[in-house]
Design a protein around this motif. Structure first.
Motif, mmCIF file in Angstrom:
data_model
loop_
_atom_site.group_PDB
_atom_site.id
_atom_site.type_symbol
_atom_site.label_atom_id
_atom_site.label_comp_id
_atom_site.label_asym_id
_atom_site.label_seq_id
_atom_site.Cartn_x
_atom_site.Cartn_y
_atom_site.Cartn_z
ATOM 1 N N GLU A 20 0.840 -1.018 -0.113
ATOM 2 C CA GLU A 20 0.053 0.159 0.138
ATOM 3 C C GLU A 20 0.896 1.296 0.054
ATOM 4 O O GLU A 20 0.258 2.429 -0.015
ATOM 5 C CB GLU A 20 -0.924 -0.049 1.223
ATOM 6 C CG GLU A 20 -1.964 -1.210 0.940
ATOM 7 C CD GLU A 20 -3.141 -1.136 2.078
ATOM 8 O OE1 GLU A 20 -3.354 0.018 2.627
ATOM 9 O OE2 GLU A 20 -3.642 -2.190 2.460
ATOM 10 N N SER A 26 -3.220 4.440 -4.142
ATOM 11 C CA SER A 26 -4.312 5.430 -3.835
ATOM 12 C C SER A 26 -4.999 4.874 -2.577
ATOM 13 O O SER A 26 -5.291 3.789 -2.395
ATOM 14 C CB SER A 26 -5.156 5.612 -5.038
ATOM 15 O OG SER A 26 -6.017 4.684 -5.252
ATOM 16 N N LEU A 27 -5.603 5.925 -1.891
ATOM 17 C CA LEU A 27 -6.703 5.391 -0.919
ATOM 18 C C LEU A 27 -7.675 4.630 -1.358
ATOM 19 O O LEU A 27 -7.928 3.432 -0.675
ATOM 20 C CB LEU A 27 -7.037 6.677 -0.359
ATOM 21 C CG LEU A 27 -8.130 6.265 0.940
ATOM 22 C CD1 LEU A 27 -7.378 5.588 2.010
ATOM 23 C CD2 LEU A 27 -8.780 7.832 1.721
ATOM 24 N N ASP A 28 -8.412 4.676 -2.504
ATOM 25 C CA ASP A 28 -9.333 3.929 -3.113
ATOM 26 C C ASP A 28 -8.867 2.603 -3.164
ATOM 27 O O ASP A 28 -9.401 1.599 -2.862
ATOM 28 C CB ASP A 28 -10.197 4.356 -4.170
ATOM 29 C CG ASP A 28 -11.047 5.853 -3.902
ATOM 30 O OD1 ASP A 28 -11.077 5.871 -2.853
ATOM 31 O OD2 ASP A 28 -11.491 6.224 -4.727
ATOM 32 N N THR A 29 -7.607 2.338 -3.868
ATOM 33 C CA THR A 29 -7.043 1.161 -4.295
ATOM 34 C C THR A 29 -6.692 0.427 -2.931
ATOM 35 O O THR A 29 -7.055 -0.770 -2.931
ATOM 36 C CB THR A 29 -5.749 1.361 -5.013
ATOM 37 O OG1 THR A 29 -6.511 2.031 -6.276
ATOM 38 C CG2 THR A 29 -5.297 -0.008 -5.605
ATOM 39 N N ILE A 64 -8.160 0.564 0.107
ATOM 40 C CA ILE A 64 -9.395 0.224 0.756
ATOM 41 C C ILE A 64 -9.739 -0.964 0.019
ATOM 42 O O ILE A 64 -10.206 -1.955 0.807
ATOM 43 C CB ILE A 64 -10.264 1.379 0.845
ATOM 44 C CG1 ILE A 64 -9.564 2.465 1.684
ATOM 45 C CG2 ILE A 64 -11.710 0.795 1.021
ATOM 46 C CD1 ILE A 64 -10.858 3.559 1.778
ATOM 47 N N GLU A 65 -9.838 -1.144 -1.304
ATOM 48 C CA GLU A 65 -10.375 -2.361 -1.975
ATOM 49 C C GLU A 65 -9.101 -3.457 -1.943
ATOM 50 O O GLU A 65 -9.782 -4.654 -1.572
ATOM 51 C CB GLU A 65 -10.406 -2.138 -3.514
ATOM 52 C CG GLU A 65 -10.675 -3.086 -4.263
ATOM 53 C CD GLU A 65 -11.965 -3.872 -3.944
ATOM 54 O OE1 GLU A 65 -12.014 -4.900 -4.279
ATOM 55 O OE2 GLU A 65 -13.061 -3.069 -3.495
#
Length: 209
Positions: free
Chosen positions: A166, A170-173, A175-176
């Motif tokens: 991580e 990105s934050l979205d990536t 979290i997924e």
């Protein structure tokens, strides 16, 4: 380490001396080889604990930095001293990993000047997880290792993998990625063991599967 020291890095005569006689292909082979150690440590699924006493400099500082948990004595002295021998601070991943542990400004100071970081500074900056008396260091590190070994080791390996992956997400990536990783952990026997133990008001005994 021997004699109350963690690791003093490359030997001046056996390792550093021959480097001044090498050509670029040989030098690049050497620097890539040293970087492979850090890759192996970070890719190892088991958390790595460094118990640092006394001198930890050069490659020794890198080994401590690349560990997952670091415990030290008050006498621990850590230095990324590549600058002091005419080299760049960007050695074995230091410019990628160290700022993430202690911050960009503090890492810049250590890497530009090669100065020694005291145990007190290392603790305050987050490099060391704890500073303990020298006579308690091995006992403390082993106690932490036993706690890790008794925990959900598969899940801990997933945590380490995500901590590595991580960095550049990105934050979205991220979290997924964590959603998928956690869903996998929810299918483990350890997750069921923890639930059953909670219902029975018992302490869970994990099996690492």
């Amino acid at each position: 380490g021997e004699g109350g020291n963690f690791c003093s890095g490359g030997d001046v005569h056996d390792i550093i001396g021959p480097l001044v006689k090498m050509g670029m292909p040989e030098l690049l082979k050497f620097t890539r080889m040293t970087g492979d150690l850090v890759k192996a440590m970070r890719h190892c699924p088991q958390p790595i604990i460094a118990a640092v006493d006394g001198v930890s400099v050069g490659a020794g500082a890198i080994i401590a930095m690349s560990s997952d948990l670091r415990y030290a004595t008050p006498d621990a002295k850590t230095a990324f001293l590549f600058n002091r021998v005419g080299l760049a601070g960007c050695d074995m991943g230091a410019c990628a990993i160290l700022p993430r542990i202690i911050g960009q400004g503090r890492a810049s100071e250590l890497l530009f000047f090669g100065r020694t970081m005291s145990a007190e500074e290392g603790l305050a900056w987050g490099f060391f997880n704890a500073v303990v008396p020298a006579e308690k260091l091995e006992e403390h590190a082993m106690a932490m290792a036993r706690r890790l070994a008794a925990g959900p080791t598969f899940a801990n390996g997933v945590t380490k993998n995500q901590l590595n992956m991580e960095w550049d997400m990105s934050l979205d990536t991220a979290i997924e990625a964590e959603a998928q990783a956690q869903a996998i952990c929810m299918k483990t026997n350890d997750f069921r063991r923890a639930y059953d133990a909670f219902v029975a008001k018992e302490k869970p005994v994990f099996g690492g599967d």
